[in-house]
Design a protein around this motif. Structure first.
Motif, PDB file in Angstrom:
ATOM      1  N   ALA A 152     -90.217 -85.234 -17.048  1.00  0.00           N
ATOM      2  CA  ALA A 152     -89.290 -86.423 -16.347  1.00  0.00           C
ATOM      3  C   ALA A 152     -87.849 -85.841 -15.870  1.00  0.00           C
ATOM      4  CB  ALA A 152     -89.126 -87.523 -17.250  1.00  0.00           C
ATOM      5  N   LEU A 153     -87.446 -86.106 -14.661  1.00  0.00           N
ATOM      6  CA  LEU A 153     -86.169 -85.515 -14.218  1.00  0.00           C
ATOM      7  C   LEU A 153     -84.890 -86.143 -14.644  1.00  0.00           C
ATOM      8  CD1 LEU A 153     -87.469 -84.298 -10.771  1.00  0.00           C
ATOM      9  CD2 LEU A 153     -86.977 -82.916 -12.750  1.00  0.00           C
ATOM     10  N   GLN A 154     -83.825 -85.628 -14.753  1.00  0.00           N
ATOM     11  CA  GLN A 154     -82.639 -86.207 -15.134  1.00  0.00           C
ATOM     12  C   GLN A 154     -81.570 -86.246 -14.072  1.00  0.00           C
ATOM     13  OE1 GLN A 154     -81.273 -85.289 -18.786  1.00  0.00           O
ATOM     14  NE2 GLN A 154     -83.100 -85.804 -20.079  1.00  0.00           N
ATOM     15  N   PRO A 155     -80.517 -87.209 -14.051  1.00  0.00           N
ATOM     16  CA  PRO A 155     -79.651 -86.880 -12.974  1.00  0.00           C
ATOM     17  C   PRO A 155     -78.880 -85.559 -12.830  1.00  0.00           C
ATOM     18  CG  PRO A 155     -79.481 -89.115 -13.899  1.00  0.00           C
ATOM     19  CD  PRO A 155     -80.463 -88.309 -14.734  1.00  0.00           C
ATOM     20  N   GLY A 156     -78.662 -85.015 -11.782  1.00  0.00           N
ATOM     21  CA  GLY A 156     -78.029 -83.541 -11.688  1.00  0.00           C
ATOM     22  C   GLY A 156     -78.926 -82.505 -11.757  1.00  0.00           C
ATOM     23  N   ASP A 157     -80.414 -82.696 -12.148  1.00  0.00           N
ATOM     24  CA  ASP A 157     -81.352 -81.571 -11.979  1.00  0.00           C
ATOM     25  C   ASP A 157     -81.516 -80.856 -10.706  1.00  0.00           C
ATOM     26  OD1 ASP A 157     -81.829 -82.115 -14.596  1.00  0.00           O
ATOM     27  OD2 ASP A 157     -83.847 -82.735 -14.442  1.00  0.00           O
ATOM     28  N   VAL A 158     -81.675 -79.430 -10.734  1.00  0.00           N
ATOM     29  CA  VAL A 158     -82.020 -78.668  -9.435  1.00  0.00           C
ATOM     30  C   VAL A 158     -83.273 -78.146  -9.732  1.00  0.00           C
ATOM     31  CG1 VAL A 158     -81.205 -76.827  -7.808  1.00  0.00           C
ATOM     32  CG2 VAL A 158     -79.608 -78.498  -9.084  1.00  0.00           C
ATOM     33  N   VAL A 159     -84.387 -78.635  -8.805  1.00  0.00           N
ATOM     34  CA  VAL A 159     -85.583 -77.949  -8.651  1.00  0.00           C
ATOM     35  C   VAL A 159     -85.695 -76.978  -7.630  1.00  0.00           C
ATOM     36  CG1 VAL A 159     -87.910 -78.188  -8.629  1.00  0.00           C
ATOM     37  CG2 VAL A 159     -86.573 -79.889  -9.621  1.00  0.00           C
ATOM     38  N   THR A 160     -86.241 -75.557  -8.089  1.00  0.00           N
ATOM     39  CA  THR A 160     -86.171 -74.778  -6.831  1.00  0.00           C
ATOM     40  C   THR A 160     -87.487 -74.149  -7.076  1.00  0.00           C
ATOM     41  OG1 THR A 160     -83.923 -74.044  -7.391  1.00  0.00           O
ATOM     42  CG2 THR A 160     -85.108 -72.428  -5.999  1.00  0.00           C
ATOM     43  N   ALA A 161     -88.122 -74.111  -5.658  1.00  0.00           N
ATOM     44  CA  ALA A 161     -89.471 -73.528  -5.651  1.00  0.00           C
ATOM     45  C   ALA A 161     -89.530 -72.283  -5.136  1.00  0.00           C
ATOM     46  CB  ALA A 161     -90.324 -74.295  -4.686  1.00  0.00           C
ATOM     47  N   LEU A 162     -89.746 -71.264  -5.761  1.00  0.00           N
ATOM     48  CA  LEU A 162     -89.562 -69.800  -5.516  1.00  0.00           C
ATOM     49  C   LEU A 162     -91.027 -69.152  -5.481  1.00  0.00           C
ATOM     50  CD1 LEU A 162     -87.491 -68.833  -8.722  1.00  0.00           C
ATOM     51  CD2 LEU A 162     -86.589 -69.460  -6.352  1.00  0.00           C
ATOM     52  N   PHE A 163     -91.039 -68.721  -3.903  1.00  0.00           N
ATOM     53  CA  PHE A 163     -92.306 -67.884  -3.465  1.00  0.00           C
ATOM     54  C   PHE A 163     -91.834 -66.327  -3.894  1.00  0.00           C
ATOM     55  CE2 PHE A 163     -94.158 -65.221   0.122  1.00  0.00           C
ATOM     56  CZ  PHE A 163     -95.482 -65.295  -0.733  1.00  0.00           C
ATOM     57  N   THR A 203     -81.825 -82.508  -6.724  1.00  0.00           N
ATOM     58  CA  THR A 203     -81.590 -81.588  -5.710  1.00  0.00           C
ATOM     59  C   THR A 203     -83.153 -80.646  -5.586  1.00  0.00           C
ATOM     60  OG1 THR A 203     -79.210 -81.675  -5.752  1.00  0.00           O
ATOM     61  CG2 THR A 203     -80.645 -79.938  -4.469  1.00  0.00           C
ATOM     62  N   ILE A 204     -84.030 -80.699  -4.478  1.00  0.00           N
ATOM     63  CA  ILE A 204     -85.139 -79.983  -4.363  1.00  0.00           C
ATOM     64  C   ILE A 204     -84.688 -78.745  -3.331  1.00  0.00           C
ATOM     65  CG2 ILE A 204     -87.622 -79.682  -4.027  1.00  0.00           C
ATOM     66  CD1 ILE A 204     -85.693 -83.029  -4.784  1.00  0.00           C
ATOM     67  N   VAL A 205     -84.698 -77.593  -3.633  1.00  0.00           N
ATOM     68  CA  VAL A 205     -84.631 -76.441  -2.662  1.00  0.00           C
ATOM     69  C   VAL A 205     -85.549 -75.530  -2.886  1.00  0.00           C
ATOM     70  CG1 VAL A 205     -82.212 -77.078  -2.660  1.00  0.00           C
ATOM     71  CG2 VAL A 205     -82.838 -75.482  -4.356  1.00  0.00           C
ATOM     72  N   GLY A 206     -85.312 -74.430  -2.035  1.00  0.00           N
ATOM     73  CA  GLY A 206     -86.238 -73.248  -2.050  1.00  0.00           C
ATOM     74  C   GLY A 206     -87.292 -73.219  -0.967  1.00  0.00           C
ATOM     75  N   GLU A 207     -88.414 -72.816  -1.243  1.00  0.00           N
ATOM     76  CA  GLU A 207     -89.793 -72.703  -0.553  1.00  0.00           C
ATOM     77  C   GLU A 207     -90.417 -74.135  -0.464  1.00  0.00           C
ATOM     78  OE1 GLU A 207     -90.662 -70.171   1.388  1.00  0.00           O
ATOM     79  OE2 GLU A 207     -88.748 -69.305   0.784  1.00  0.00           O
ATOM     80  N   VAL A 208     -89.756 -75.122   0.104  1.00  0.00           N
ATOM     81  CA  VAL A 208     -90.303 -76.313   0.232  1.00  0.00           C
ATOM     82  C   VAL A 208     -90.175 -76.725   1.771  1.00  0.00           C
ATOM     83  CG1 VAL A 208     -89.882 -77.353  -1.822  1.00  0.00           C
ATOM     84  CG2 VAL A 208     -88.235 -77.542  -0.386  1.00  0.00           C
ATOM     85  N   ALA A 209     -91.086 -77.589   2.219  1.00  0.00           N
ATOM     86  CA  ALA A 209     -91.058 -77.984   3.754  1.00  0.00           C
ATOM     87  C   ALA A 209     -89.753 -78.563   4.072  1.00  0.00           C
ATOM     88  CB  ALA A 209     -92.052 -79.229   3.822  1.00  0.00           C
ATOM     89  N   GLY A 233     -91.901 -82.744   0.520  1.00  0.00           N
ATOM     90  CA  GLY A 233     -92.741 -82.301   1.617  1.00  0.00           C
ATOM     91  C   GLY A 233     -93.713 -81.124   1.017  1.00  0.00           C
ATOM     92  N   GLY A 234     -93.638 -80.854  -0.296  1.00  0.00           N
ATOM     93  CA  GLY A 234     -94.712 -79.906  -0.707  1.00  0.00           C
ATOM     94  C   GLY A 234     -93.974 -78.393  -0.749  1.00  0.00           C
ATOM     95  N   THR A 235     -94.752 -77.653  -1.084  1.00  0.00           N
ATOM     96  CA  THR A 235     -94.285 -76.106  -0.908  1.00  0.00           C
ATOM     97  C   THR A 235     -94.805 -75.325   0.377  1.00  0.00           C
ATOM     98  OG1 THR A 235     -96.138 -75.409  -2.394  1.00  0.00           O
ATOM     99  CG2 THR A 235     -93.964 -76.061  -3.486  1.00  0.00           C
ATOM    100  N   LYS A 236     -94.306 -74.516   0.750  1.00  0.00           N
ATOM    101  CA  LYS A 236     -94.783 -73.869   1.965  1.00  0.00           C
ATOM    102  C   LYS A 236     -95.870 -72.876   1.441  1.00  0.00           C
ATOM    103  CE  LYS A 236     -90.039 -73.899   4.389  1.00  0.00           C
ATOM    104  NZ  LYS A 236     -88.926 -73.021   4.729  1.00  0.00           N
TER     105      LYS A 236
END
Length: 408
Positions: free
Chosen positions: A266-277, A202-208, A230-233
């Motif tokens: 390398a990512l694993q199932p269940g990882d959460v990636v959060t882009a923080l501005f 799951t990818i959340v946070g300051e992303v497109a 979509g990259g970071t904002k």
């Protein structure tokens, strides 16, 4: 121009003669009081005042090499490569919720799956992803798609209920074929995962676009996840990546991940990636070129960089011995123990002092880390305070002297 009559002029001269000496005496008395109390107008405390405050609740720490080393050790972020396992990419691992399609081939004469589709027909219709390793007249039977249940099992006719959770597709195929041995004639099995409902990041946070990215045997990495979203904002130098894996949560600047390929884990199932501005900033006050809040990038800046961004020290006002950084620190960092007076949140008010008249201090300033919400304050020089007093004295005496001259 208004002229003063002789009688009026004489009266004014007598009044001034009677009051000017007293006024001057009062002025000098007030000036002495101002000098003693340091109550002249100013942008903040003097270097002496701050140093004296170190005897109370506030801790004043002179910056030296040992202080800088201690701060840098505390500030050093743990690298992703140090805290997360970098296991090699594995095949597709099945978990509860995945949907499997199982195909069984049986060599003639067929015993169990005699009603299956002939291999040639199956290949033409595209219902099979590939032929078995031997035989061209065998039949293929496609079982209905099954979702792996909460117990991690699926049901295969004549093989029974089989545990599939945590296994790869080749392992499941071999397991089914083994259970069919002695029941079917030379069975061969093909298993496909038609719906990947569990191997996601799951990818959340300051992303497109926040998204869930499926993982494949290729082994997607951290930057792959950002690209899928979509990259970071925000600009790269102002973004921090936070990876949550189970109970472990760690952060690292995006700039570091890009510059060091080892951090592109390398990512694993269940990882959460959060882009923080994180718009980090410090406030510059006192005898600097600019008194304002100054933003800086997520990777951090040094005191030397902070002074430059604040317009450096003002030659006409600043005290190079009085460069201060106000910060709330943990008692462990400054070595004060649990008995130290603390502010809200259990932190100790600390003032770091740098003496820029010492050339060695510039090397320390290159390494001293500026933190978010710091206050950078440069005190006024004592000579600047004296100049203020002289200006006040002149602005008070000259008008009176002008009146006296006018009445003569």
């Amino acid at each position: 121009m208004v002229r003063i009559g002789a009688g009026t002029g004489a009266l004014v001269r007598r009044v001034i003669a009677a009051h000017v000496p007293a006024a001057r005496g009062a002025l000098f008395a007030a000036a002495a009081c101002l000098a003693a109390c340091a109550s002249l107008p100013g942008s903040g405390p003097s270097a002496h005042d701050i140093k004296e405050s170190g005897a109370g609740v506030i801790r004043v720490v002179d910056v030296d090499d040992s202080v800088v080393k201690r701060l840098l050790e505390r500030r050093a972020d743990k690298l992703f490569s140090e805290v997360f396992e970098t296991a090699p990419a594995r095949g597709e691992i099945v978990r509860p919720g995945d949907v499997l399609e199982i195909s069984v081939w049986e060599a003639p004469p067929t015993v169990l799956f005699s009603s299956g589709i002939p291999l040639a027909t199956a290949n033409q219709s595209g219902s099979s992803s590939g032929p078995p390793s031997s035989g061209t007249s065998s039949n293929v039977t496609n079982l209905p798609p099954q979702m792996v249940d909460v117990a991690g099992t699926v049901y295969v006719p004549f093989a029974g209920t089989l545990e599939v959770t945590g296994k790869g597709l080749p392992e499941i195929e071999a397991d089914i074929a083994r259970h069919l041995q002695g029941k079917a004639n030379k069975p061969q099995v093909l298993v496909r995962r038609t719906a990947n409902n569990t191997a996601y990041v799951t990818i959340v946070g300051e992303v497109a676009n926040s998204t869930r990215m499926p993982l494949t045997p290729r082994g997607e990495r951290l930057l792959d996840a950002l690209a899928a979203a979509g990259g970071t904002k925000a600009p790269v130098d102002k973004v921090t990546l936070q990876v949550t894996r189970g109970a472990a949560v760690h952060s690292l600047t995006l700039d570091t991940v890009i510059r060091d390929p080892r951090q592109n884990i390398a990512l694993q199932p269940g990882d959460v990636v959060t882009a923080l501005f994180q718009p980090l900033s410090f406030t510059a006050l006192g005898a600097t070129g600019k008194n304002e809040e100054v933003n800086f990038e997520a990777k951090g800046i040094s005191l030397a960089q902070g002074l430059a961004r604040a317009g450096s020290l003002l030659d006409t006002r600043s005290d190079a011995r009085g460069v201060f950084i106000f910060r709330l620190e943990s008692s462990a960092v400054v070595g004060l123990g649990e008995t130290a007076a603390t502010a809200a949140g259990g932190q100790v008010p600390v003032v770091y002092r740098v003496d820029l008249t010492d050339p060695r201090a510039f090397f320390l300033a290159q390494r001293f880390p500026v933190e978010n919400k710091d206050i950078l304050y440069v005190a006024n020089a004592p000579a600047a305070q004296l100049q203020k007093f002289i200006n006040l004295l002149v602005s008070t005496v000259y008008p009176i002297q002008g009146v006296v001259t006018l009445t003569k």
